[in-house]
Design a protein around this motif. Structure first.
Motif, short mmCIF file in Angstrom:
data_model
loop_
_atom_site.label_atom_id
_atom_site.label_comp_id
_atom_site.label_asym_id
_atom_site.label_seq_id
_atom_site.Cartn_x
_atom_site.Cartn_y
_atom_site.Cartn_z
N ARG A 46 0.83 -1.21 0.00
CA ARG A 46 0.00 0.00 0.00
C ARG A 46 0.86 1.26 0.00
O ARG A 46 0.55 2.24 -0.67
N TRP A 55 3.88 1.51 -1.26
CA TRP A 55 4.48 1.63 -2.58
C TRP A 55 3.48 2.19 -3.61
O TRP A 55 3.82 3.05 -4.43
N ARG A 56 2.26 1.73 -3.54
CA ARG A 56 1.24 2.23 -4.48
C ARG A 56 0.93 3.70 -4.21
O ARG A 56 0.69 4.48 -5.13
N ALA A 57 0.94 4.07 -2.92
CA ALA A 57 0.71 5.48 -2.59
C ALA A 57 1.84 6.36 -3.10
O ALA A 57 1.60 7.49 -3.56
N ILE A 90 3.70 5.72 -5.74
CA ILE A 90 3.59 5.79 -7.20
C ILE A 90 2.52 6.80 -7.61
O ILE A 90 2.69 7.56 -8.58
N LYS A 91 1.41 6.85 -6.86
CA LYS A 91 0.32 7.76 -7.22
C LYS A 91 0.71 9.23 -7.07
O LYS A 91 0.08 10.11 -7.67
N THR A 92 1.69 9.49 -6.21
CA THR A 92 2.09 10.88 -6.01
C THR A 92 2.81 11.47 -7.21
O THR A 92 2.90 12.71 -7.34
N PRO A 98 3.04 12.30 -11.13
CA PRO A 98 2.11 12.41 -12.27
C PRO A 98 2.57 11.53 -13.42
O PRO A 98 3.75 11.38 -13.69
N THR A 99 1.60 10.92 -14.09
CA THR A 99 1.90 10.06 -15.23
C THR A 99 1.62 10.80 -16.52
O THR A 99 0.65 11.54 -16.65
N LYS A 109 0.56 10.96 -20.38
CA LYS A 109 -0.21 10.18 -21.33
C LYS A 109 0.55 10.03 -22.64
O LYS A 109 1.19 10.97 -23.13
#
Length: 488
Positions: free
Chosen positions: A470, A472-474, A476-478, A480-481, A483
């Protein structure tokens, strides 16, 4: 009052503790045999001797196996309960983790008391018998093994060659025996076509019954003349003494004053005696120097006799120029005084070197006594320390069996053991006081135990894979990706 829950916890703990204790003890004993295997193989040890050494060494290793067994059993017990959600049910009923640990903590404190009594009363006797037996075994000769086609020099003063041996292991052929017992080289030689090796009933002697052979003996006469005698025999018995191959037990009284063989009361007496000896040796330095330094006060060490000191006029001293004090000595006596002073300085240096060596040896012995005194208590308290680490760890990881608990227990035990050994080495070398070195592992790991207890009370998830997932996923979400642009 003892609750049913307390009995359930103690019963759940006893089984893993007994199993892990004997497994750990077996591993430590096997490690000992691997360490000394090369020195014990080939010495004809009987089953009784091996069993005796095994039991004695297992007894001496109990203080080391006990803390590891406590740690591993604690992690397994609380890990099993956490895996089966028993800890969740207990906490939901209003029972805190500290209350749940209380019966086992009392049990471990009692176990630590028994461990101290064992370390203080049983271990010194076991060390005395085990180390004296190991000393005798390591210094005993290997059993006599005469192989065909090889020279054998195991029997002192003789070199024996056997060309062939029959399947019975008794009949031998093409025998050569060189007698070197006179110290003059190979002055005697025995050759035989055939013979038999016959041990005496008490195994103290080995008889070579030789047939159809020759004896060659060389005698040294006056000058360089040598006389050689040759004798033929139909049958001749050569008797070899095998008493040197028998293991002789050393008197155990020679080892009884070593620091490993003493209990707390005996260590207290030795420490007190050793400290008095150190003070006495320091005071004796003044006595040793009296014959060479007559201005020392024999009644008050470290002070000078004022009547022995003569004041010299400074202006008169300067008049001698570079010669200084030697200018006050007449020319006819300067050589003798210089030689006398040189001899005194050499004698003083030799005396001081011996005194310093004795003082250093006494200090090292005192340090070993101090280390052993603290070891009696620190190894016993280690059971409580590792329980305080293992119980909350098991509640946190929530895994039973011998997988994850074994890995974590071994890691913490190695950390504790390495710190303990490091502190012991530093204490024996004098780099640290004995009480600091022997309690260093406790001082470093006890705060960790309190932190783990606090984390276990708060249902920490520091050993949970899902918790790290959890996080690690948090993370990664921080970020920006971007497109991906579609290609035209």
């Amino acid at each position: 009052m003892i609750k049913k829950l307390d009995l359930l916890l103690i019963r759940s703990y006893i089984g893993p503790f007994i199993v892990t204790f004997f497994v750990t003890l077996f591993v430590l004993v096997m490690q000992f045999f691997w360490l000394y295997m090369d020195e014990l193989i080939g010495k004809g040890l009987g089953i009784w001797m091996i069993l005796q050494l095994l039991v004695l060494m297992a007894t001496t290793l109990v203080p080391l196996a006990l803390p590891l067994a406590v740690l591993l059993a604690s992690i397994m017990t609380f890990g099993n309960m956490g895996e089966n959600f028993e800890l969740v049910a207990i906490k939901a009923s209003g029972i805190s983790l500290l209350r749940f640990m209380q019966p086992l903590l009392i049990f471990i404190i009692g176990l630590s008391g028994l461990a101290f009594l064992f370390n203080n009363n049983i271990i010194p006797v076991a060390n005395l018998k085990a180390l004296s037996l190991l000393y005798d075994l390591r210094n005993s000769k290997p059993t006599l093994n005469i192989r065909a086609g090889q020279f054998n020099n195991d029997i002192e003063g003789f070199s024996i060659y056997v060309g062939a041996k029959d399947k019975d292991g008794k009949t031998i052929h093409d025998v050569k025996i060189y007698d070197q017992s006179t110290g003059m080289g190979n002055t005697s030689l025995v050759l035989a076509e055939k013979g038999e090796m016959i041990p005496s009933p008490d195994k103290q002697f080995l008889i070579f019954r030789l047939h159809d052979g020759w004896r060659y003996v060389e005698d040294e006469k006056s000058g360089n003349a040598h006389v050689q005698t040759r004798m033929h025999f139909g049958q001749w018995d050569k008797v070899f003494d095998l008493s040197g191959f028998k293991m002789n037990r050393t008197n155990e009284d020679l080892f009884k004053n070593a620091y490993q063989m003493l209990n707390v009361s005996q260590l207290n007496k030795q420490i007190d005696s050793q400290r008095k000896m150190i003070v006495r040796s320091a005071n004796m330095t003044n006595v040793y120097m009296m014959p060479y330094l007559s201005f020392l006060n024999p009644e008050k060490p470290g002070q000078l006799l004022k009547e022995k000191l003569k004041t010299v006029d400074s202006t008169k001293m300067r008049s001698y120029g570079k010669e200084g004090f030697i200018g006050l000595v007449p020319d006819s006596m300067r050589g003798r005084i210089a030689q006398f002073s040189t001899n005194n300085i050499r004698n003083m240096k030799s005396m001081l070197d011996v005194t310093v060596s004795d003082h250093k040896n006494n200090v090292e012995i005192l340090q070993k006594y101090d280390v052993e005194w603290h070891r009696k208590f620190s190894l016993s308290f280690a059971c409580i320390l590792l329980f305080l680490i293992g119980a909350p760890l098991g509640a946190i990881i929530r895994k039973g069996g011998l997988g994850m608990p074994m890995i974590i227990a071994v890691v913490f035990f190695l950390v504790w053991y390495i710190i303990t050994i490091t502190g012991e080495k530093l204490s024996k070398t004098g780099a640290l006081p004995a009480w600091i070195g022997m309690w260093m592992s406790t001082a470093m790991l006890l705060p960790i135990a309190f932190v783990l207890i606090r984390q276990a009370r708060n249902d920490s998830q520091i050993f949970s894979k899902e918790w790290y997932g959890r996080i690690w996923r948090a993370i990664i979400k921080t970020f920006p990706t971007r497109k991906k642009k579609k290609l035209a």
